[in-house]
Design a protein around this motif. Structure first.
Motif, PDB file in Angstrom:
ATOM      1  N   PHE A 116      12.455   4.558   2.627  1.00  0.00           N
ATOM      2  CA  PHE A 116      12.830   3.207   3.019  1.00  0.00           C
ATOM      3  C   PHE A 116      14.273   3.222   3.521  1.00  0.00           C
ATOM      4  CE2 PHE A 116       9.785   3.030  -0.418  1.00  0.00           C
ATOM      5  CZ  PHE A 116       8.819   2.175   0.092  1.00  0.00           C
ATOM      6  N   TRP A 117      14.526   2.556   4.627  1.00  0.00           N
ATOM      7  CA  TRP A 117      15.876   2.480   5.169  1.00  0.00           C
ATOM      8  C   TRP A 117      16.659   1.414   4.417  1.00  0.00           C
ATOM      9  CZ3 TRP A 117      19.423   5.099   7.386  1.00  0.00           C
ATOM     10  CH2 TRP A 117      20.536   4.477   7.940  1.00  0.00           C
ATOM     11  N   SER A 118      17.803   1.793   3.877  1.00  0.00           N
ATOM     12  CA  SER A 118      18.706   0.868   3.206  1.00  0.00           C
ATOM     13  C   SER A 118      19.844   0.533   4.160  1.00  0.00           C
ATOM     14  CB  SER A 118      19.270   1.484   1.928  1.00  0.00           C
ATOM     15  OG  SER A 118      20.291   0.652   1.414  1.00  0.00           O
ATOM     16  N   VAL A 119      19.883  -0.702   4.599  1.00  0.00           N
ATOM     17  CA  VAL A 119      20.955  -1.141   5.500  1.00  0.00           C
ATOM     18  C   VAL A 119      22.295  -1.069   4.768  1.00  0.00           C
ATOM     19  CG1 VAL A 119      21.868  -3.120   6.793  1.00  0.00           C
ATOM     20  CG2 VAL A 119      19.417  -2.623   6.843  1.00  0.00           C
ATOM     21  N   ALA A 120      22.322  -1.504   3.516  1.00  0.00           N
ATOM     22  CA  ALA A 120      23.568  -1.524   2.747  1.00  0.00           C
ATOM     23  C   ALA A 120      24.123  -0.118   2.523  1.00  0.00           C
ATOM     24  CB  ALA A 120      23.345  -2.217   1.407  1.00  0.00           C
ATOM     25  N   ARG A 121      23.253   0.829   2.218  1.00  0.00           N
ATOM     26  CA  ARG A 121      23.709   2.195   1.927  1.00  0.00           C
ATOM     27  C   ARG A 121      23.712   3.103   3.149  1.00  0.00           C
ATOM     28  NH1 ARG A 121      20.410   3.276  -3.662  1.00  0.00           N
ATOM     29  NH2 ARG A 121      21.080   1.389  -4.723  1.00  0.00           N
ATOM     30  N   LYS A 122      23.104   2.625   4.238  1.00  0.00           N
ATOM     31  CA  LYS A 122      23.016   3.386   5.488  1.00  0.00           C
ATOM     32  C   LYS A 122      22.382   4.765   5.269  1.00  0.00           C
ATOM     33  CE  LYS A 122      26.862   1.089   7.840  1.00  0.00           C
ATOM     34  NZ  LYS A 122      26.660  -0.151   7.200  1.00  0.00           N
ATOM     35  N   ARG A 123      21.265   4.770   4.541  1.00  0.00           N
ATOM     36  CA  ARG A 123      20.522   6.011   4.284  1.00  0.00           C
ATOM     37  C   ARG A 123      19.096   5.665   3.895  1.00  0.00           C
ATOM     38  NH1 ARG A 123      23.946   7.849  -0.861  1.00  0.00           N
ATOM     39  NH2 ARG A 123      25.423   7.805   0.808  1.00  0.00           N
ATOM     40  N   TYR A 124      18.255   6.694   3.917  1.00  0.00           N
ATOM     41  CA  TYR A 124      16.873   6.537   3.482  1.00  0.00           C
ATOM     42  C   TYR A 124      16.775   6.801   1.986  1.00  0.00           C
ATOM     43  CZ  TYR A 124      15.312   6.280   8.296  1.00  0.00           C
ATOM     44  OH  TYR A 124      15.119   5.889   9.589  1.00  0.00           O
ATOM     45  N   LEU A 125      15.993   5.936   1.317  1.00  0.00           N
ATOM     46  CA  LEU A 125      15.807   6.052  -0.127  1.00  0.00           C
ATOM     47  C   LEU A 125      14.324   6.155  -0.461  1.00  0.00           C
ATOM     48  CD1 LEU A 125      18.260   3.197  -1.203  1.00  0.00           C
ATOM     49  CD2 LEU A 125      18.740   5.648  -1.091  1.00  0.00           C
ATOM     50  N   SER A 126      14.021   6.857  -1.536  1.00  0.00           N
ATOM     51  CA  SER A 126      12.642   6.936  -2.032  1.00  0.00           C
ATOM     52  C   SER A 126      12.325   5.641  -2.781  1.00  0.00           C
ATOM     53  CB  SER A 126      12.487   8.123  -2.971  1.00  0.00           C
ATOM     54  OG  SER A 126      13.132   7.851  -4.195  1.00  0.00           O
ATOM     55  N   GLU A 127      11.078   5.514  -3.272  1.00  0.00           N
ATOM     56  CA  GLU A 127      10.702   4.312  -4.022  1.00  0.00           C
ATOM     57  C   GLU A 127      11.488   4.164  -5.320  1.00  0.00           C
ATOM     58  OE1 GLU A 127       7.458   7.304  -5.206  1.00  0.00           O
ATOM     59  OE2 GLU A 127       8.571   6.847  -3.411  1.00  0.00           O
ATOM     60  N   ARG A 144       8.014   4.529   7.618  1.00  0.00           N
ATOM     61  CA  ARG A 144       9.281   4.213   6.972  1.00  0.00           C
ATOM     62  C   ARG A 144       9.412   2.703   6.838  1.00  0.00           C
ATOM     63  NH1 ARG A 144      12.932   7.933  10.774  1.00  0.00           N
ATOM     64  NH2 ARG A 144      12.212   9.951  10.027  1.00  0.00           N
ATOM     65  N   GLY A 145       9.617   2.264   5.622  1.00  0.00           N
ATOM     66  CA  GLY A 145       9.777   0.838   5.369  1.00  0.00           C
ATOM     67  C   GLY A 145      11.237   0.470   5.217  1.00  0.00           C
ATOM     68  N   SER A 146      11.465  -0.744   4.749  1.00  0.00           N
ATOM     69  CA  SER A 146      12.817  -1.244   4.504  1.00  0.00           C
ATOM     70  C   SER A 146      13.070  -1.326   3.013  1.00  0.00           C
ATOM     71  CB  SER A 146      12.985  -2.640   5.107  1.00  0.00           C
ATOM     72  OG  SER A 146      12.893  -2.576   6.495  1.00  0.00           O
ATOM     73  N   TRP A 147      14.261  -0.894   2.606  1.00  0.00           N
ATOM     74  CA  TRP A 147      14.650  -0.956   1.206  1.00  0.00           C
ATOM     75  C   TRP A 147      15.183  -2.361   0.949  1.00  0.00           C
ATOM     76  CZ3 TRP A 147      13.840   1.710  -3.029  1.00  0.00           C
ATOM     77  CH2 TRP A 147      14.647   1.483  -4.151  1.00  0.00           C
ATOM     78  N   GLY A 148      14.319  -3.198   0.497  1.00  0.00           N
ATOM     79  CA  GLY A 148      14.664  -4.580   0.201  1.00  0.00           C
ATOM     80  C   GLY A 148      13.385  -5.367   0.004  1.00  0.00           C
ATOM     81  N   LEU A 149      13.527  -6.524  -0.580  1.00  0.00           N
ATOM     82  CA  LEU A 149      12.370  -7.368  -0.827  1.00  0.00           C
ATOM     83  C   LEU A 149      12.021  -8.126   0.451  1.00  0.00           C
ATOM     84  CD1 LEU A 149      10.854  -7.752  -3.503  1.00  0.00           C
ATOM     85  CD2 LEU A 149      12.079  -9.900  -3.771  1.00  0.00           C
ATOM     86  N   THR A 150      10.754  -8.082   0.846  1.00  0.00           N
ATOM     87  CA  THR A 150      10.276  -8.790   2.033  1.00  0.00           C
ATOM     88  C   THR A 150       9.416  -9.959   1.559  1.00  0.00           C
ATOM     89  OG1 THR A 150      10.235  -6.713   3.260  1.00  0.00           O
ATOM     90  CG2 THR A 150       8.999  -8.543   4.194  1.00  0.00           C
ATOM     91  N   SER A 151       9.754 -11.143   2.014  1.00  0.00           N
ATOM     92  CA  SER A 151       8.970 -12.322   1.632  1.00  0.00           C
ATOM     93  C   SER A 151       7.603 -12.284   2.311  1.00  0.00           C
ATOM     94  CB  SER A 151       9.707 -13.599   2.049  1.00  0.00           C
ATOM     95  OG  SER A 151       9.651 -13.741   3.464  1.00  0.00           O
ATOM     96  N   TYR A 152       6.701 -13.150   1.867  1.00  0.00           N
ATOM     97  CA  TYR A 152       5.403 -13.212   2.530  1.00  0.00           C
ATOM     98  C   TYR A 152       5.565 -13.648   3.990  1.00  0.00           C
ATOM     99  CZ  TYR A 152       5.223 -18.326   2.003  1.00  0.00           C
ATOM    100  OH  TYR A 152       5.476 -19.676   2.084  1.00  0.00           O
ATOM    101  N   LEU A 153       6.606 -14.401   4.300  1.00  0.00           N
ATOM    102  CA  LEU A 153       6.861 -14.778   5.700  1.00  0.00           C
ATOM    103  C   LEU A 153       7.284 -13.566   6.521  1.00  0.00           C
ATOM    104  CD1 LEU A 153       8.754 -18.121   5.016  1.00  0.00           C
ATOM    105  CD2 LEU A 153       6.402 -17.855   5.845  1.00  0.00           C
ATOM    106  N   GLY A 154       8.071 -12.677   5.922  1.00  0.00           N
ATOM    107  CA  GLY A 154       8.451 -11.440   6.605  1.00  0.00           C
ATOM    108  C   GLY A 154       7.249 -10.534   6.813  1.00  0.00           C
TER     109      GLY A 154
END
Length: 170
Positions: A116-127, A144-154
């Motif tokens: 998962f891409w972490s925008v805050a850490r600028k790196r890929y992280l595992s689960e 590759r997903g995003s490291w963060g919570l995605t709402s049902y709208l997202g």
């Protein structure tokens, strides 16, 4: 587009609310405009080390169906519509995701690893929040997903984009 009381509009169709506890292996359905269904599965439930305590990691599969019941043989990682996504329970409590079965989540139903891409850490992280290796990044190019919570709208926006529906948020 469906508008339920004061909820924001979404391409997801209201089915029924569900407040029962979620579990790993829960298979769920969501309904698209036109009546077709997509199916998903909870891969990690109530994560202690995800992007937020209690987050759930979902797979959503690309096969559309006229039936709310899934074809379990199609629920495999090579058949993902969008990358794995972290979310909360709101899609269930608002009635957009409904449980339709359960399967054992074995190695054949999971990707070998998650990145998962972490925008805050600028790196890929595992689960688990650990930095992904070069090999993990190569193996997960497509998913590759995003490291963060995605709402049902997202999630609605991601699915809409993947299947060619106009995004409601635009």
């Amino acid at each position: 587009m469906v508008v339920i009381s004061n909820y924001p509009p979404t391409n997801f169709q209201f089915i029924r609310r569900n407040r029962k506890p979620l579990a790993v292996g829960d298979v769920f359905a969501l309904q698209l405009p036109g009546g077709k269904y997509l199916h998903g599965c909870i891969i990690i439930c109530g994560a202690k080390t995800g992007p937020m305590p209690g987050a759930n990691l979902l797979y959503i599969y690309k096969d559309q169906s006229d039936d709310i019941e899934p074809k379990f043989e199609n629920l495999r990682p090579h058949n993902l519509l969008i990358p794995p996504v972290w979310t909360n329970r709101m899609a269930w409590t608002r009635g957009y995701f409904v449980p339709v079965g359960r399967m054992e989540v074995t190695s054949s139903q999971r990707l070998r690893s998650h990145c998962f891409w972490s925008v805050a850490r600028k790196r890929y992280l595992s689960e688990t929040g650990v930095r992904c290796s070069w090999l993990q990044r190569v193996l997960n190019t497509k998913f590759r997903g995003s490291w963060g919570l995605t709402s049902y709208l997202g999630i609605d926006d991601c699915i809409s984009e993947a299947i060619g529906l106009p995004r409601i948020s635009e």
